[in-house]
Design an enzyme around this catalytic site. Structure first.
Site, PDB file in Angstrom:
ATOM      1  N   ARG A  46     -36.534 -22.234 -29.006  1.00 56.06           N
ATOM      2  CA  ARG A  46     -37.633 -23.084 -29.465  1.00 56.06           C
ATOM      3  C   ARG A  46     -37.563 -23.303 -30.972  1.00 56.06           C
ATOM      4  O   ARG A  46     -38.001 -24.341 -31.468  1.00 56.06           O
ATOM      5  CB  ARG A  46     -38.975 -22.478 -29.033  1.00 56.06           C
ATOM      6  CG  ARG A  46     -39.226 -21.108 -29.592  1.00 56.06           C
ATOM      7  CD  ARG A  46     -40.320 -20.362 -28.841  1.00 56.06           C
ATOM      8  NE  ARG A  46     -39.851 -19.825 -27.564  1.00 56.06           N
ATOM      9  CZ  ARG A  46     -40.610 -19.127 -26.724  1.00 56.06           C
ATOM     10  NH1 ARG A  46     -41.877 -18.880 -27.009  1.00 56.06           N
ATOM     11  NH2 ARG A  46     -40.099 -18.674 -25.598  1.00 56.06           N
ATOM     12  N   LYS A  48     -30.906  -8.303 -26.548  1.00 54.94           N
ATOM     13  CA  LYS A  48     -30.907  -8.287 -25.086  1.00 54.94           C
ATOM     14  C   LYS A  48     -30.174  -7.039 -24.582  1.00 54.94           C
ATOM     15  O   LYS A  48     -29.462  -6.379 -25.334  1.00 54.94           O
ATOM     16  CB  LYS A  48     -30.163  -9.528 -24.558  1.00 54.94           C
ATOM     17  CG  LYS A  48     -30.883 -10.841 -24.755  1.00 54.94           C
ATOM     18  CD  LYS A  48     -30.113 -11.972 -24.093  1.00 54.94           C
ATOM     19  CE  LYS A  48     -30.766 -13.318 -24.333  1.00 54.94           C
ATOM     20  NZ  LYS A  48     -32.097 -13.456 -23.712  1.00 54.94           N
TER      21      LYS A  48
HETATM   22  N1  BES Z   1     -31.651 -18.061 -23.503  1.00 49.90           N
HETATM   23  C1  BES Z   1     -32.809 -17.308 -23.164  1.00 49.90           C
HETATM   24  C2  BES Z   1     -33.430 -17.738 -21.839  1.00 49.90           C
HETATM   25  C3  BES Z   1     -32.588 -17.499 -20.595  1.00 49.90           C
HETATM   26  C4  BES Z   1     -32.711 -16.306 -19.914  1.00 49.90           C
HETATM   27  C5  BES Z   1     -31.739 -18.464 -20.119  1.00 49.90           C
HETATM   28  C6  BES Z   1     -31.942 -16.095 -18.785  1.00 49.90           C
HETATM   29  C7  BES Z   1     -30.983 -18.263 -18.974  1.00 49.90           C
HETATM   30  C8  BES Z   1     -31.085 -17.066 -18.313  1.00 49.90           C
HETATM   31  C9  BES Z   1     -33.855 -17.465 -24.254  1.00 49.90           C
HETATM   32  O1  BES Z   1     -33.383 -17.632 -25.542  1.00 49.90           O
HETATM   33  C10 BES Z   1     -34.692 -16.224 -24.256  1.00 49.90           C
HETATM   34  O2  BES Z   1     -34.150 -15.195 -24.561  1.00 49.90           O
HETATM   35  N2  BES Z   1     -35.979 -16.356 -23.920  1.00 49.90           N
HETATM   36  C11 BES Z   1     -36.873 -15.241 -23.876  1.00 49.90           C
HETATM   37  C12 BES Z   1     -38.152 -15.639 -24.589  1.00 49.90           C
HETATM   38  C13 BES Z   1     -39.093 -14.477 -24.829  1.00 49.90           C
HETATM   39  C14 BES Z   1     -38.508 -13.543 -25.860  1.00 49.90           C
HETATM   40  C15 BES Z   1     -40.419 -15.019 -25.314  1.00 49.90           C
HETATM   41  C16 BES Z   1     -37.154 -14.908 -22.428  1.00 49.90           C
HETATM   42  O3  BES Z   1     -37.269 -15.828 -21.606  1.00 49.90           O
HETATM   43  O4  BES Z   1     -37.220 -13.738 -22.104  1.00 49.90           O
HETATM   44 MN    MN Z   2     -32.975 -15.841 -26.543  1.00 45.38          MN
END
Ligand code: BES
Ligand code: MN
Ligand code: ZN
Length: 491
Positions: free
Chosen positions: A343, A268
């Site tokens: 997931r 990230k």
């Molecule tokens: N924990 C994050 C989702 C999230 C983002 C929660 C912002 C709260 C605030 C999750 O693990 C994630 O990174 N999801 C990705 C999935 C993508 C890589 C398919 C996302 O939502 O960008």
């Molecule tokens: Mn994530």
């Protein structure tokens, strides 16, 4: 904390501040809980300033010569009354008054906001408004403390005492969940979370089992282990159990417990990970919810909480985009984006909950940014199968003061997750419908058990304070968990 019911606003304990809701169009002299002087003061303020009495507007009227101080709180129009709004108003008043140093609050319950649901909401909101962040400060600490709540209801409904108790139990459980989320990720490691869950469980008579890394390896939790392998912190699966395991209805609550989500090798941005200690909010909601269920003791059901706790880090052993993991169910997963880790860990615990005999499933997870884009911070995204079960969970969540909105789970979403080299892949590679392709992935691991999914990514953590809540963890999901259990128990 002491919570009680009183038919009058006279004879309140010394130092109690009275919270008086003001519905638009009210005449000050009808308001119970104000002295004659305060009626006059309020009338003068209403005449002078159009803001006075508007929704969420707070007007403090100090008590002189022995009378109680009062807070007149704009409550909007009578037709807009709802338990959720009532809770938020109570929280606003509590936040304001505990901030001034009051420890004892009386809330006047006025029709139509004086039914059981409103009374429970008032107590829950009062506790939420007095929530303290800043527990780790060593200097300049100003902590709120709420010692007494009195509900003033001249004509209480028959269930008022039960409602008060429920509001207190759920309110305190939300506080526990918020603390788990707000604590820093160097304390709430997977093992730290497991230790705290075990302590909390012991205090309310819940059974707790913790599976450590060795147990997870022996039993084949390959997806959790895959996520954990980039971290110095060993993973845990935490199981909390309530009730008779032979009950015909056995609900499994499944929580995402990523104690810190850096994204892994699909890293990230710095800004993107700023709130990622809150990526265990689903786990916190399950823990808080199970504590409240134990204290409320609904009959005829079994409930269990299943939490997958791990960090998602970038260590030398980290999983790579392209790796294939074998989940607890035996299904193979192609990992294309290591930031879609929620997931993965949920796949293992969902399958484990099925194996343990759950007849109904509800998972809570800060799963996707897409759920935030869809509904903002206003409602959780609900989906699952079959739709009757999702409908029941959404209704329960709303009753539990956690708003959720149903979304469809068409077969096309699952199709987008087909992998060429394994049974399923962890991202579709397309941002469209991101919350639903994520949910479709989870659907592979539920067996044939009715399953509902709440994506709480937009609700778990608030970037700024609002009148009714501090910045940070919200405690979202605790009410949904409790109300779902009560709904299955027919309460
Ligand atoms: N924990 C994050 C989702 C999230 C983002 C929660 C912002 C709260 C605030 C999750 O693990 C994630 O990174 N999801 C990705 C999935 C993508 C890589 C398919 C996302 O939502 O960008
Ligand atoms: Mn994530
Ligand atoms: Zn995550």
């Amino acid at each position: 904390m002491d919570v009680s019911l009183s038919r009058t606003a006279n004879d309140l304990p010394e130092g109690t501040a009275v919270v008086v809701p003001y519905f638009s169009g009210d005449r000050p002299d009808v308001l119970l809980g104000l002295s004659r002087t305060q009626h006059d003061q309020l009338q003068a303020l209403l005449d002078a300033d159009a803001r006075v009495g508007r929704m969420y507007e707070t007007t403090f009227l100090p008590g002189t010569n022995g009378e109680s101080s009062a807070l007149v709180l704009g409550a909007g129009s009578r037709d807009e009354v709802s338990p959720l709004l009532t809770a938020r108003l109570a929280a606003t008043a509590s936040r304001y008054l505990t901030g001034l140093g009051f420890h004892s609050l009386a809330f006047v319950a006025r029709p139509p906001a004086d039914g059981d649901a409103s009374i429970a909401a008032t107590v829950e909101g009062a506790i939420g408004g007095a929530y303290n962040t800043g527990l780790l400060k060593t200097r300049d600490r100003t902590l709120r403390s709420l010692e007494r709540v009195v509900i003033v209801a001249p004509n209480p409904a028959s269930g008022a005492e039960t409602a008060i108790r429920r509001g207190q139990i759920v309110g305190e459980a939300r506080t526990a969940a918020r603390d788990l989320v707000n604590l820093p990720p160097n304390e709430i490691t997977p093992a730290g979370l497991a230790d705290r869950a075990r302590d909390l469980a012991q205090q309310c008579g819940l059974e707790a089992d913790v599976l450590d890394e060795n147990a997870l390896r022996q039993q084949g939790f390959g997806a959790i282990l895959g996520v954990a392998q980039g971290s110095m912190q060993p993973p845990r699966v935490i199981v909390l159990r309530y009730g008779d395991r032979n009950a015909a209805t056995r609900i499994g609550f499944v929580g995402k417990g990523i104690t810190f989500d850096s994204g892994g090798l699909s890293l990230k941005t710095a800004e993107g990970m700023m709130t990622m200690k809150a990526d265990m909010s689903g786990a916190a909601a399950v823990i808080g919810g199970m504590l409240a269920i134990a204290r409320l003791a609904p009959e005829g059901i079994a409930a269990a909480g299943y939490i997958a706790a791990t960090e998602n880090m970038t260590g030398g052993g980290a999983m790579r985009p392209g790796d294939v993991l074998t989940a607890y169910s035996g299904e193979t997963i192609e990992v294309l984006n290591t930031d879609a880790e929620g997931r993965l860990v949920l796949a293992d615990v969902l399958a484990y909950a099925v194996k343990q005999g759950a007849t109904h499933l509800l998972d809570l997870a800060t799963l996707t940014g897409a759920a935030r884009v869809a509904l903002g911070g206003v409602a959780a995204l609900a989906t699952g199968k079959p739709s009757e079960w999702v409908t029941q969970v959404v209704a329960a969540a709303d009753a539990g003061l956690d708003r959720a909105w149903p979304m469809p789970l068409y077969p096309e979403y699952r199709k987008q997750m087909d992998s060429e080299i394994a049974d399923i892949k962890n991202t579709s590679g397309d941002r469209g419908g991101g919350a639903l392709t994520a949910a479709a992935f989870l659907g592979d691991f539920r067996g044939d058990v009715p399953w509902a999914h709440l994506d709480i990514a937009g609700l778990a953590f608030s970037d700024r304070p609002v009148p009714y809540s501090a910045r940070g963890a919200t405690g979202f999901g605790v009410g949904a968990v409790v109300a779902t259990a009560l709904s299955l128990a027919g309460e």
